[in-house]
Write a protein that holds these residues in place. Structure first.
Motif: not given
Length: 637
Positions: A81-83, A113-114, A145-151
């Motif tokens: 996992v890399v921000s 945190k994409a 690329p992923v974002s846990a906030l937006t899905g």
């Protein structure tokens, strides 16, 4: 499959696991309060089609790398996992080094945190990550690329993880589970959790804890967070255990729950050691290190087996000498950190979990380790092909977690032959037979009046120096084949025999009869000489010749006993109990204090008895030194 997160603190590992599974893996109050992962967290994603992903969420803070290591050794694939906002950070690098040293070559990179980065920034981060992975086993791994906030990217990441395949851990060996957590549940008792590294664990199985050896029965179990009757290699399991001495305090992180056949704690591991290229200096022989193996964390020292220094980036054979015993089998991987536990230094692949304390640097031992390093299970053939090659098959099975049937299959494939628990090539057995026969023949030519060689003297006289247990197996094989005979404790060729002149033969028959009649207080040499009208030197010469033949034993000067009588007296001394006096022994034999003392002093000199003041006790290992006691006539006349 078990997926382990890796990466720097606050790069979103726990949030990503929650997005993938719906479970918050932070379970401790301190974790909630501080907003960071401190200890291992676990979560599972049930896909509804029988498939399931298990996640081990590890701490990213440098202070908790020891906790990260406890979880990392049980995973099948790594999720780095890399921000996207921060990029590669120090713990990103160290966690990746650990993943690489553990031999993990399956994994993905989640660029978290994409939503905080634009496309150009994402491309820049991806290039940075690709360069970082290039020299590791994860080179070429996909970056999502992923974002846990937006899905964003979460479903794609889950699909890519599933595409990595199932756990490759085998279920053929005996069961072993690495304990990473232990707690007590009201109404249930002791529960341990961990990853099953090999074999299967079933309800009602009776297992052992390593290294303590405590007994435990599996009352119930959960596999992948669901009630089950069996937990298999590659699954995370929770075992509800019961045992007569089992308690929360008796189990600790780093213990193993194993089949009884696999319980063999060790503190010397022969390994192939790789020192990281980033290390600031060479690793010296006998350097202190922190050793992480399975979920265990112990202190130890590195004994280099090839030279006294290891250059950064290089690999060499070494022995890890641990301060505490651990459970280990060949193929396990260990991670080494510096004495202050501030940085990862090296990784180690266990070649032999039972390294010898002596002769570990000899050419022979290094050749054995070279053969054991052969991949794909072909090491047995190479071990047998060594000069004088032999294998202790039980030890081999224990070291490699192989069941008996698997050992036999591999021995057959290697062209080996089993002789009393040891494996050989037929050519090696033929050479050993010739060596034994030639050595005995040479001895007989030079010592025509000697009965033969005692087995230990024969062993050290051979051209090939065999370990004592191996030699015993080879010698018994020759005795069974009637190529060697043993009489009176001496090995000789079947055609070799000593004959006495008729006069000496007649004298010996009379002396032997008298020794049998007065077996606990036999006449001395001068008594025989006087009784039979013979010169003392002639009687002495005859009796010493019979001693070389193994018929009699000279217990004191000119005082000879029949060899079976010596074995009988040893048995009598042993029957007196752990501590006996000379008077008790004298009374049992009824042979007078002087003779009894001479016999006991003979026993003392030969290690048959140990004396402490006026008390003696027999040494169990020496009870058969002069053969088994006679089956009858064991009571004094």
């Amino acid at each position: 499959m078990i997926v382990g997160t890796a990466g720097h603190i606050d790069h979103g590992k726990t949030a990503l696991v929650k997005a993938l599974t719906g479970i918050d893996a932070d379970r401790l109050k301190e974790e909630k309060a501080r907003g960071i992962t401190i200890d291992l967290g676990y979560a599972y994603s049930d896909l509804g089609d029988g498939r399931q992903l298990g996640f081990v969420d590890v701490p990213g803070h440098e202070r908790f790398v020891h906790n990260m290591l406890a979880g990392a050794t049980g995973i099948d694939a790594a999720l780095l996992v890399v921000s996207a906002a921060e990029g590669v950070k120090p713990q990103t690098v160290e966690h990746l080094q650990i993943v690489d040293l553990l031999g993990l070559d399956r994994g993905l990179v989640a660029l978290t945190k994409a939503d905080l980065a634009d496309d150009d920034q994402l491309l820049e981060r991806m290039a940075e990550i690709e360069a970082l992975l290039a020299t590791t086993a994860l080179a070429g791994s996909e970056i999502v690329p992923v974002s846990a906030l937006t899905g964003r990217g979460v479903d794609e990441l889950k699909a890519r993880l599933l595409a990595l395949g199932e756990s490759a851990r085998g279920t053929t060996g005996f069961a072993r589970l690495a304990v990473d957590r232990c707690f007590v549940l009201a109404g249930a008792g002791v529960v341990v959790t961990g990853t099953v590294h090999a074999g299967e664990i079933r309800v009602d199985d009776r297992l052992l804890l390593t290294p303590s050896g405590l007994e435990a029965r599996v009352r119930s179990l959960h596999a992948q967070n669901r009630p089950a009757e069996v937990g298999r290699a590659g699954e995370r399991c929770a075992l509800n255990l019961s045992g007569p001495k089992l308690s929360r305090e008796s189990v600790r992180r780093g213990d193993w729950v194993v089949s009884p056949e696999l319980h063999a704690p060790t503190d010397r591991l022969d390994v192939r050691l790789k020192l990281l290229g980033s290390e600031p200096q060479m690793l010296k022989h006998w350097s202190p290190v922190h050793v992480h193996l399975g979920a265990a964390h112990v202190m130890g020292r590195v004994a280099l087996l090839q030279g006294d220094r290891l250059v950064p980036g290089e690999t060499a054979l070494a022995q890890l000498v641990l301060q505490e015993k651990v459970g280990a089998v060949a193929g396990d991987r260990a991670v080494l950190r510096d004495p202050s536990a501030t940085r990862t230094m090296a990784g180690a692949l266990v070649i032999d979990p039972f390294g010898p304390p002596r002769h570990r640097r000899t050419a022979r031992r290094l050749a054995e380790l070279g053969a054991l390093s052969t991949p794909d299970g072909a090491f047995l053939a190479k071990l047998l092909a060594l000069d004088g090659g032999h294998v202790d098959l039980a030890r081999l099975g224990l070291a490699h977690n192989l069941r008996p049937a698997e050992i036999e299959r591999r021995l057959e494939e290697a062209g080996g032959v089993r002789v009393q628990g040891h494996g050989f090539l037929q050519a090696t057995l033929d050479a050993a037979r010739r060596d034994i026969a030639d050595t005995l023949a040479a001895f007989h030519r030079s010592n025509a009046d000697a009965p033969g060689l005692q087995p230990e003297r024969l062993r050290v006289a051979l051209g090939q120096r065999w370990p004592a247990p191996v030699f015993r197996a080879l010698l018994e094989r020759e005795v069974a084949a009637k190529t060697v005979a043993i009489a009176g404790g001496f090995a000789h060729l079947p055609g070799h025999a000593l004959t006495l002149a008729p006069r000496e033969e007649a004298l010996w028959r009379k002396i032997a009869a008298e020794l049998e009649r007065e077996r606990f207080r036999p006449p001395r040499v001068r008594d025989f000489a006087q009784a039979y009208g013979e010169a003392e030197p002639q009687v002495r010469k005859l009796l010493r010749q019979m001693a070389r033949l193994g018929r009699v034993v000279e217990v004191a000067p000119d005082q000879f006993f029949l060899r079976p009588v010596v074995a009988e007296m040893i048995a009598i001394a042993h029957a007196l109990g752990p501590d006996f006096t000379a008077a008790q022994f004298r009374d049992r034999l009824d042979n007078g204090r002087k003779v009894a003392i001479q016999i006991l002093e003979f026993f003392d000199r030969h290690g048959i008895t140990l004396r402490r003041g006026d008390l003696r006790r027999t040494v169990p290992q020496k009870l058969q030194q002069y053969g088994p006691p006679p089956s009858s006539g064991s009571s004094p006349p």
